[in-house]
Write an enzyme that holds these catalytic residues in place. Sequence first.
Site, PDB file in Angstrom:
ATOM      1  N   SER A 148     -41.116  28.007  44.909  1.00 54.93           N
ATOM      2  CA  SER A 148     -41.607  26.912  45.481  1.00 54.93           C
ATOM      3  C   SER A 148     -41.500  26.724  46.978  1.00 54.93           C
ATOM      4  O   SER A 148     -42.369  26.134  47.575  1.00 54.93           O
ATOM      5  CB  SER A 148     -40.824  25.667  44.972  1.00 54.93           C
ATOM      6  OG  SER A 148     -40.850  25.515  43.723  1.00 54.93           O
ATOM      7  N   HIS A 183     -47.568  30.485  42.899  1.00 61.98           N
ATOM      8  CA  HIS A 183     -47.091  29.459  42.919  1.00 61.98           C
ATOM      9  C   HIS A 183     -47.711  28.277  42.019  1.00 61.98           C
ATOM     10  O   HIS A 183     -48.721  27.812  42.103  1.00 61.98           O
ATOM     11  CB  HIS A 183     -46.784  28.661  44.229  1.00 61.98           C
ATOM     12  CG  HIS A 183     -45.844  27.385  44.227  1.00 61.98           C
ATOM     13  ND1 HIS A 183     -46.136  26.161  44.776  1.00 61.98           N
ATOM     14  CD2 HIS A 183     -44.764  27.130  43.274  1.00 61.98           C
ATOM     15  CE1 HIS A 183     -45.071  25.272  44.473  1.00 61.98           C
ATOM     16  NE2 HIS A 183     -44.262  25.762  43.540  1.00 61.98           N
ATOM     17  N   GLU A 231     -51.164  28.113  43.823  1.00 54.12           N
ATOM     18  CA  GLU A 231     -51.228  28.596  45.334  1.00 54.12           C
ATOM     19  C   GLU A 231     -50.767  30.240  45.573  1.00 54.12           C
ATOM     20  O   GLU A 231     -49.919  30.593  45.286  1.00 54.12           O
ATOM     21  CB  GLU A 231     -50.178  27.864  46.117  1.00 54.12           C
ATOM     22  CG  GLU A 231     -50.532  26.249  46.312  1.00 54.12           C
ATOM     23  CD  GLU A 231     -49.322  25.566  47.091  1.00 54.12           C
ATOM     24  OE1 GLU A 231     -49.526  24.687  47.731  1.00 54.12           O
ATOM     25  OE2 GLU A 231     -48.337  25.895  46.596  1.00 54.12           O
ATOM     26  N   ASN A 244     -46.227  21.375  48.363  1.00 55.69           N
ATOM     27  CA  ASN A 244     -45.045  20.904  48.467  1.00 55.69           C
ATOM     28  C   ASN A 244     -44.506  20.390  49.900  1.00 55.69           C
ATOM     29  O   ASN A 244     -43.692  19.530  50.122  1.00 55.69           O
ATOM     30  CB  ASN A 244     -43.793  21.888  48.317  1.00 55.69           C
ATOM     31  CG  ASN A 244     -43.417  22.166  46.741  1.00 55.69           C
ATOM     32  OD1 ASN A 244     -43.666  21.204  46.153  1.00 55.69           O
ATOM     33  ND2 ASN A 244     -43.244  23.282  46.260  1.00 55.69           N
TER      34      ASN A 244
HETATM   35  N1  3HC Z   1     -45.566  20.536  28.904  1.00 54.53           N
HETATM   36  C1  3HC Z   1     -46.734  20.799  28.449  1.00 54.53           C
HETATM   37  N2  3HC Z   1     -47.837  19.953  28.182  1.00 54.53           N
HETATM   38  C2  3HC Z   1     -47.423  18.805  28.673  1.00 54.53           C
HETATM   39  C3  3HC Z   1     -46.228  18.400  28.963  1.00 54.53           C
HETATM   40  C4  3HC Z   1     -45.340  19.445  29.375  1.00 54.53           C
HETATM   41  N3  3HC Z   1     -44.173  19.020  29.730  1.00 54.53           N
HETATM   42  N4  3HC Z   1     -46.185  16.996  29.237  1.00 54.53           N
HETATM   43  C5  3HC Z   1     -47.332  16.549  28.814  1.00 54.53           C
HETATM   44  N5  3HC Z   1     -48.120  17.482  28.548  1.00 54.53           N
HETATM   45  C6  3HC Z   1     -49.541  17.550  28.086  1.00 54.53           C
HETATM   46  C7  3HC Z   1     -49.722  16.977  26.958  1.00 54.53           C
HETATM   47  O1  3HC Z   1     -49.695  17.731  25.597  1.00 54.53           O
HETATM   48  C8  3HC Z   1     -51.137  16.340  26.938  1.00 54.53           C
HETATM   49  O2  3HC Z   1     -52.085  17.231  26.694  1.00 54.53           O
HETATM   50  P1  3HC Z   1     -53.747  16.963  25.887  1.00 54.53           P
HETATM   51  O3  3HC Z   1     -54.423  15.622  26.934  1.00 54.53           O
HETATM   52  O4  3HC Z   1     -54.365  18.206  26.120  1.00 54.53           O
HETATM   53  O5  3HC Z   1     -53.523  16.468  24.556  1.00 54.53           O
HETATM   54  C9  3HC Z   1     -51.467  16.004  28.405  1.00 54.53           C
HETATM   55  O6  3HC Z   1     -50.298  16.805  29.056  1.00 54.53           O
HETATM   56  C10 3HC Z   1     -51.174  14.593  28.940  1.00 54.53           C
HETATM   57  O7  3HC Z   1     -49.875  13.988  28.156  1.00 54.53           O
HETATM   58  P2  3HC Z   1     -49.399  12.663  28.124  1.00 54.53           P
HETATM   59  O8  3HC Z   1     -50.540  11.790  27.449  1.00 54.53           O
HETATM   60  O9  3HC Z   1     -48.122  12.855  27.012  1.00 54.53           O
HETATM   61  O10 3HC Z   1     -48.771  12.399  29.341  1.00 54.53           O
HETATM   62  P3  3HC Z   1     -49.499  11.974  30.567  1.00 54.53           P
HETATM   63  O11 3HC Z   1     -50.719  11.388  30.560  1.00 54.53           O
HETATM   64  O12 3HC Z   1     -48.228  10.826  31.330  1.00 54.53           O
HETATM   65  O13 3HC Z   1     -49.277  13.082  31.405  1.00 54.53           O
HETATM   66  C11 3HC Z   1     -48.112  14.733  33.180  1.00 54.53           C
HETATM   67  C12 3HC Z   1     -48.067  13.834  31.908  1.00 54.53           C
HETATM   68  C13 3HC Z   1     -49.372  15.625  32.783  1.00 54.53           C
HETATM   69  C14 3HC Z   1     -46.846  15.212  33.245  1.00 54.53           C
HETATM   70  C15 3HC Z   1     -48.791  13.642  34.290  1.00 54.53           C
HETATM   71  O14 3HC Z   1     -47.673  12.626  34.174  1.00 54.53           O
HETATM   72  C16 3HC Z   1     -48.973  14.339  35.457  1.00 54.53           C
HETATM   73  O15 3HC Z   1     -49.803  15.095  35.990  1.00 54.53           O
HETATM   74  N6  3HC Z   1     -47.746  14.116  36.317  1.00 54.53           N
HETATM   75  C17 3HC Z   1     -47.752  14.652  37.513  1.00 54.53           C
HETATM   76  C18 3HC Z   1     -47.267  15.993  37.569  1.00 54.53           C
HETATM   77  C19 3HC Z   1     -47.331  16.916  38.905  1.00 54.53           C
HETATM   78  O16 3HC Z   1     -47.386  16.043  39.790  1.00 54.53           O
HETATM   79  N7  3HC Z   1     -46.879  18.010  38.872  1.00 54.53           N
HETATM   80  C20 3HC Z   1     -46.751  18.770  40.180  1.00 54.53           C
HETATM   81  C21 3HC Z   1     -45.293  18.877  40.525  1.00 54.53           C
HETATM   82  S1  3HC Z   1     -45.025  19.647  42.024  1.00 54.53           S
HETATM   83  C22 3HC Z   1     -44.571  21.253  41.571  1.00 54.53           C
HETATM   84  O17 3HC Z   1     -44.535  21.487  40.342  1.00 54.53           O
HETATM   85  C23 3HC Z   1     -44.228  22.039  42.388  1.00 54.53           C
HETATM   86  C24 3HC Z   1     -42.769  22.682  42.304  1.00 54.53           C
HETATM   87  O18 3HC Z   1     -42.720  23.840  43.309  1.00 54.53           O
HETATM   88  C25 3HC Z   1     -41.598  21.775  42.650  1.00 54.53           C
END
Ligand code: 3HC
Length: 290
Positions: free
Chosen positions: A123, A144, A156, A195
């Site tokens: 990250s 990334h 990325e 990030n």
């Molecule tokens: N693993 C795999 N698939 C997942 C999942 C998981 N943990 N959580 C949710 N999903 C999938 C579901 O299966 C569903 O798929 P489908 O629409 O194809 O059937 C889809 O995502 C939507 O799931 P839900 O309806 O259960 O839940 P939400 O609509 O609330 O979505 C979320 C969940 C996708 C996690 C959404 O809240 C989101 O996009 N959150 C923001 C995530 C984000 O910002 N990520 C970046 C973080 S920064 C990072 O990673 C950088 C690192 O360096 C720290």
Amino acid sequence: MAIAGINNICVVGAGNMGHQIALCCAIAGYKVKCTDISREILTKADEFVNTYLPQRVAKGKMAEEAAQQARANIFFTRDLEEAAVDADVVIEAVLEKLDLKLKLFDQLDKICPEHTILATNSSFIVSSKIAPATKRPEKVCNMHFFNPALVMKLVEVVNGPHTADEVAQKIFDLAKDIGKIPVMLQKEIYGFLVNRILAAINHEAMHIYDMGVASYEDIDKAVVHALGHPMGPFRLMDLTGIDLSYYIGMERYRETGDPTHKPSPIIVEKYVKKEWGQKTGKGFYDYPPK
Ligand code: 3HC
């Protein structure tokens, strides 16, 4: 699958990010070996694959045959040599500790064929810090992914000063081929694109919370319902891991000496209590076992 010279992918680390990165590649048709030193983490990853693929089929998002093929494409092993010996690309997704990554890249350099590209999903650790552990710095770069890797489209790719242009381009093409939307960074920069932006949001959210202005639930509500983010910064930290927020803050503080980069007291407290978010069942919010 159409990237010349890439058939076998090794993912090192089967935790939060690694197992999903591995599955993305397996679904796209690559032969993937995913390795971890922890038997427990590997078992969890294997169980995840066995649950996730049938769920995709049941939801009508994947054909039965494609799910079976993806399952056949992915293999979990504790043996790093077995996982990496015939890899065309390695994607490292282990803990965010530089000394660990240096040791691992040294091992990978010795195990892997000469042509193998060694990418890191770190990250915030730029690959020029890791590449000197190998005799192939031109084949080392950042790749990334975002959490959850099966869902988030962005990747990325960082074309470091030591990275050969064609290597960064190959990783960019690979990201596209597994259904992601890659962006190419032509300079190494701390935190890459996302990030850096996220850190600014988290920093301000934490500051407002520390001042006692609002609860973290209300800060999350504000970000979701006014800015339209899918989740607020506190719930997102629970998803990405409070341990990661702690490591990033401490590492940044060590590097810069700037006390504003130190993790906030609530992050330190949760780190010490092992309240790391979804992965431990409790963070800012509770996650009862399913
Ligand atoms: N693993 C795999 N698939 C997942 C999942 C998981 N943990 N959580 C949710 N999903 C999938 C579901 O299966 C569903 O798929 P489908 O629409 O194809 O059937 C889809 O995502 C939507 O799931 P839900 O309806 O259960 O839940 P939400 O609509 O609330 O979505 C979320 C969940 C996708 C996690 C959404 O809240 C989101 O996009 N959150 C923001 C995530 C984000 O910002 N990520 C970046 C973080 S920064 C990072 O990673 C950088 C690192 O360096 C720290």
